[in-house]
Design a protein around this motif. Structure first.
Motif, mmCIF file in Angstrom:
data_model
loop_
_atom_site.group_PDB
_atom_site.id
_atom_site.type_symbol
_atom_site.label_atom_id
_atom_site.label_comp_id
_atom_site.label_asym_id
_atom_site.label_seq_id
_atom_site.Cartn_x
_atom_site.Cartn_y
_atom_site.Cartn_z
ATOM 1 N N ALA A 75 35.891 49.900 27.261
ATOM 2 C CA ALA A 75 37.054 50.141 28.119
ATOM 3 C C ALA A 75 38.316 49.487 27.578
ATOM 4 C CB ALA A 75 36.771 49.641 29.531
ATOM 5 N N ARG A 76 38.167 48.289 26.979
ATOM 6 C CA ARG A 76 39.329 47.516 26.518
ATOM 7 C C ARG A 76 38.978 46.871 25.176
ATOM 8 N NH1 ARG A 76 43.510 46.342 29.782
ATOM 9 N NH2 ARG A 76 43.777 44.410 28.605
ATOM 10 N N PRO A 77 39.070 47.629 24.098
ATOM 11 C CA PRO A 77 38.583 47.156 22.796
ATOM 12 C C PRO A 77 39.367 45.997 22.196
ATOM 13 C CG PRO A 77 39.657 49.305 22.589
ATOM 14 C CD PRO A 77 39.498 49.042 24.051
ATOM 15 N N ASP A 78 40.562 45.718 22.697
ATOM 16 C CA ASP A 78 41.374 44.650 22.115
ATOM 17 C C ASP A 78 41.208 43.306 22.821
ATOM 18 O OD1 ASP A 78 42.464 46.443 20.248
ATOM 19 O OD2 ASP A 78 44.009 47.083 21.674
ATOM 20 N N ASP A 79 40.385 43.263 23.861
ATOM 21 C CA ASP A 79 40.195 42.024 24.615
ATOM 22 C C ASP A 79 39.241 41.078 23.888
ATOM 23 O OD1 ASP A 79 41.798 43.198 26.488
ATOM 24 O OD2 ASP A 79 40.234 43.452 27.997
ATOM 25 N N GLY A 80 39.348 39.797 24.202
ATOM 26 C CA GLY A 80 38.434 38.802 23.681
ATOM 27 C C GLY A 80 37.276 38.547 24.631
ATOM 28 N N PHE A 81 36.276 37.808 24.136
ATOM 29 C CA PHE A 81 35.084 37.500 24.929
ATOM 30 C C PHE A 81 34.657 36.062 24.696
ATOM 31 C CE2 PHE A 81 34.726 42.090 24.649
ATOM 32 C CZ PHE A 81 34.316 42.434 25.922
ATOM 33 N N LEU A 82 34.142 35.449 25.767
ATOM 34 C CA LEU A 82 33.411 34.189 25.679
ATOM 35 C C LEU A 82 32.194 34.349 26.573
ATOM 36 C CD1 LEU A 82 33.162 31.235 24.741
ATOM 37 C CD2 LEU A 82 34.428 30.580 26.804
ATOM 38 N N GLY A 83 31.006 34.389 25.960
ATOM 39 C CA GLY A 83 29.787 34.614 26.723
ATOM 40 C C GLY A 83 28.766 33.537 26.485
ATOM 41 N N GLY A 91 40.142 38.504 20.257
ATOM 42 C CA GLY A 91 40.913 39.583 20.843
ATOM 43 C C GLY A 91 42.392 39.464 20.518
ATOM 44 N N THR A 92 43.141 40.513 20.803
ATOM 45 C CA THR A 92 44.575 40.546 20.502
ATOM 46 C C THR A 92 45.430 40.925 21.712
ATOM 47 O OG1 THR A 92 44.375 42.850 19.784
ATOM 48 C CG2 THR A 92 44.160 41.147 18.084
ATOM 49 N N SER A 93 44.810 41.170 22.869
ATOM 50 C CA SER A 93 45.536 41.697 24.031
ATOM 51 C C SER A 93 46.079 40.621 24.957
ATOM 52 C CB SER A 93 44.615 42.608 24.845
ATOM 53 O OG SER A 93 43.572 41.839 25.424
ATOM 54 N N GLY A 94 45.636 39.372 24.782
ATOM 55 C CA GLY A 94 45.972 38.321 25.732
ATOM 56 C C GLY A 94 44.987 38.206 26.876
ATOM 57 N N VAL A 95 43.998 39.126 26.923
ATOM 58 C CA VAL A 95 42.955 39.093 27.952
ATOM 59 C C VAL A 95 41.653 38.633 27.311
ATOM 60 C CG1 VAL A 95 41.536 40.494 29.520
ATOM 61 C CG2 VAL A 95 44.013 40.875 29.381
ATOM 62 N N ARG A 96 40.963 37.730 27.999
ATOM 63 C CA ARG A 96 39.641 37.288 27.540
ATOM 64 C C ARG A 96 38.676 37.341 28.704
ATOM 65 N NH1 ARG A 96 37.794 31.356 25.247
ATOM 66 N NH2 ARG A 96 38.504 30.735 27.317
ATOM 67 N N TRP A 97 37.507 37.896 28.448
ATOM 68 C CA TRP A 97 36.436 37.967 29.439
ATOM 69 C C TRP A 97 35.503 36.781 29.266
ATOM 70 C CZ3 TRP A 97 36.891 41.633 33.095
ATOM 71 C CH2 TRP A 97 37.689 42.744 32.816
ATOM 72 N N ILE A 98 35.197 36.106 30.372
ATOM 73 C CA ILE A 98 34.288 34.957 30.358
ATOM 74 C C ILE A 98 33.043 35.369 31.141
ATOM 75 C CG2 ILE A 98 34.026 32.525 30.919
ATOM 76 C CD1 ILE A 98 37.034 32.261 30.809
ATOM 77 N N VAL A 99 31.915 35.432 30.442
ATOM 78 C CA VAL A 99 30.729 36.125 30.957
ATOM 79 C C VAL A 99 29.526 35.195 30.992
ATOM 80 C CG1 VAL A 99 29.134 38.033 30.545
ATOM 81 C CG2 VAL A 99 31.585 38.331 30.060
ATOM 82 N N ASP A 100 28.935 35.058 32.156
ATOM 83 C CA ASP A 100 27.596 34.489 32.288
ATOM 84 C C ASP A 100 26.704 35.616 32.786
ATOM 85 O OD1 ASP A 100 25.269 33.099 32.701
ATOM 86 O OD2 ASP A 100 26.251 31.351 33.588
ATOM 87 N N PRO A 101 25.913 36.212 31.904
ATOM 88 C CA PRO A 101 25.144 37.396 32.297
ATOM 89 C C PRO A 101 24.041 37.101 33.298
ATOM 90 C CG PRO A 101 24.454 36.648 30.136
ATOM 91 C CD PRO A 101 25.654 35.820 30.508
ATOM 92 N N LEU A 102 23.585 35.839 33.326
ATOM 93 C CA LEU A 102 22.509 35.463 34.245
ATOM 94 C C LEU A 102 22.642 33.980 34.541
ATOM 95 C CD1 LEU A 102 19.970 35.850 35.880
ATOM 96 C CD2 LEU A 102 18.650 35.990 33.766
ATOM 97 N N ARG A 123 43.945 35.985 31.667
ATOM 98 C CA ARG A 123 45.105 36.597 31.037
ATOM 99 C C ARG A 123 46.059 35.487 30.641
ATOM 100 N NH1 ARG A 123 49.488 38.556 33.364
ATOM 101 N NH2 ARG A 123 48.598 38.799 35.453
ATOM 102 N N ASP A 124 46.340 35.420 29.335
ATOM 103 C CA ASP A 124 47.198 34.358 28.802
ATOM 104 C C ASP A 124 46.711 32.980 29.237
ATOM 105 O OD1 ASP A 124 48.807 36.328 27.595
ATOM 106 O OD2 ASP A 124 49.975 36.565 29.433
ATOM 107 N N GLY A 125 45.393 32.806 29.231
ATOM 108 C CA GLY A 125 44.786 31.504 29.494
ATOM 109 C C GLY A 125 44.550 31.152 30.942
ATOM 110 N N GLU A 126 44.898 32.034 31.869
ATOM 111 C CA GLU A 126 44.706 31.754 33.301
ATOM 112 C C GLU A 126 43.771 32.794 33.904
ATOM 113 O OE1 GLU A 126 47.255 31.071 37.429
ATOM 114 O OE2 GLU A 126 48.286 31.285 35.510
ATOM 115 N N THR A 127 42.807 32.338 34.690
ATOM 116 C CA THR A 127 41.870 33.256 35.321
ATOM 117 C C THR A 127 42.580 34.081 36.385
ATOM 118 O OG1 THR A 127 40.084 31.661 34.986
ATOM 119 C CG2 THR A 127 39.659 33.467 36.509
ATOM 120 N N VAL A 128 42.498 35.406 36.265
ATOM 121 C CA VAL A 128 43.219 36.289 37.192
ATOM 122 C C VAL A 128 42.287 37.170 38.012
ATOM 123 C CG1 VAL A 128 45.311 36.313 35.793
ATOM 124 C CG2 VAL A 128 43.550 38.057 35.386
#
Length: 278
Positions: A75-83, A91-102, A123-128
């Protein structure tokens, strides 16, 4: 002549983006929750260990993270991830997903119901935006920064604050022996000063229970960003206060969340008891 999107105030555009991020998190969490609930094998076993032999990962943790990151990246290929299970891209969009799958893997391994999928968008370091899906309760918690917190369509508010000695507080314990020993000593000294202590086994669920008024407070040492991000936002949007040591935000040293009247005395007591160090 219709206004161009570039003519809209930045706040409105930001709100639209945050709503989009929330919608994606909801769908990703729903899919992962269904996979974990319906796909759990009867012979589920430990696939790996992390900080100690009792800090476990199962094949389902790994499968759920792959599902979540794959869906969000499509859906958003330019976003970053931390899982938790290894997803880490800038990522390059300024958005990062923080994921705990379980979150609550040991509960899941043993067939206990208190586990969750936790997804937050920074987004830009703040959880939105944040979502915590609790499949065995049939509950979906969600929040957007500045938009309140909800379980399904029900608005959430933390409990009116009782005196500290009537507060029900939850905690968790680290998987490293020397850390656990000190945490147990803190709990021993704390419990006579509270109504009682609970140990649910999922930080994300505990934070949502503070938001929902099922707990007066929660604290834990040793949490990672994926344990905290979504639940912290949901708790704050429900009116709870969150922090670490006095004047500091939640961190790996200590995370505290509580209804406003409980927060300050609980935080001070935890600081005095040394809950922020081993």
């Amino acid at each position: 002549m219709p206004a161009s999107p570039h003519d809209e105030p930045n706040g409105e555009l930001d709100g639209e983006l945050d709503g989009e991020l929330l919608s994606l998190a909801l769908e990703a969490a729903r899919r992962a929750g269904e996979l974990l609930r319906d796909g759990r094998p009867d012979d589920l076993a430990v696939a790996a260990t992390k900080s100690s032999p009792i800090d476990v990962v199962t094949e389902m943790d790994i499968a759920a993270e792959k599902l979540i990151t794959g869906f969000l990246a499509d859906a958003r290929p330019d976003d970053g991830f931390l899982g938790e299970e290894g997803a880490s891209t800038a990522g390059t969009s300024g958005v990062r997903w923080i994921v705990d799958p379980l979150d609550g893997t040991v509960n899941y391994l043993y067939g206990l119901p208190t586990w969750a999928v936790s997804i937050a968008a920074e987004r830009d370091g703040e959880t939105v935006a944040g979502v915590v899906e609790v499949p065995m309760r049939g509950e979906t918690y969600r929040a957007v920064r500045g938009g309140g917190a909800f379980c399904g369509d029900r608005p959430l508010r933390c409990r009116p604050a009782p005196p500290l000695d009537q507060a029900l507080v939850s905690t968790g314990f680290n998987y490293v022996e020397q850390v656990r020993r000190h945490q147990a000593e803190v709990a021993r000294l704390l419990i006579p000063r509270l109504r009682d202590i609970r140990r649910g086994g999922s930080a994300a669920v505990d934070l949502c229970d503070v938001a929902a008024g099922r707990l007066d407070g929660y604290y834990e040492r040793g949490l990672h960003p994926w344990d905290l991000a979504a639940g912290d936002l949901i708790a704050r949007e429900a009116g709870a206060l969150t922090g670490s040591r006095p004047g500091e935000p939640p961190s790996r040293d200590l995370a505290v969340a509580a209804s406003p009247g409980v927060f300050a005395p609980l935080q001070r007591l935890l600081d005095d008891l040394g809950a922020w160090h081993d």
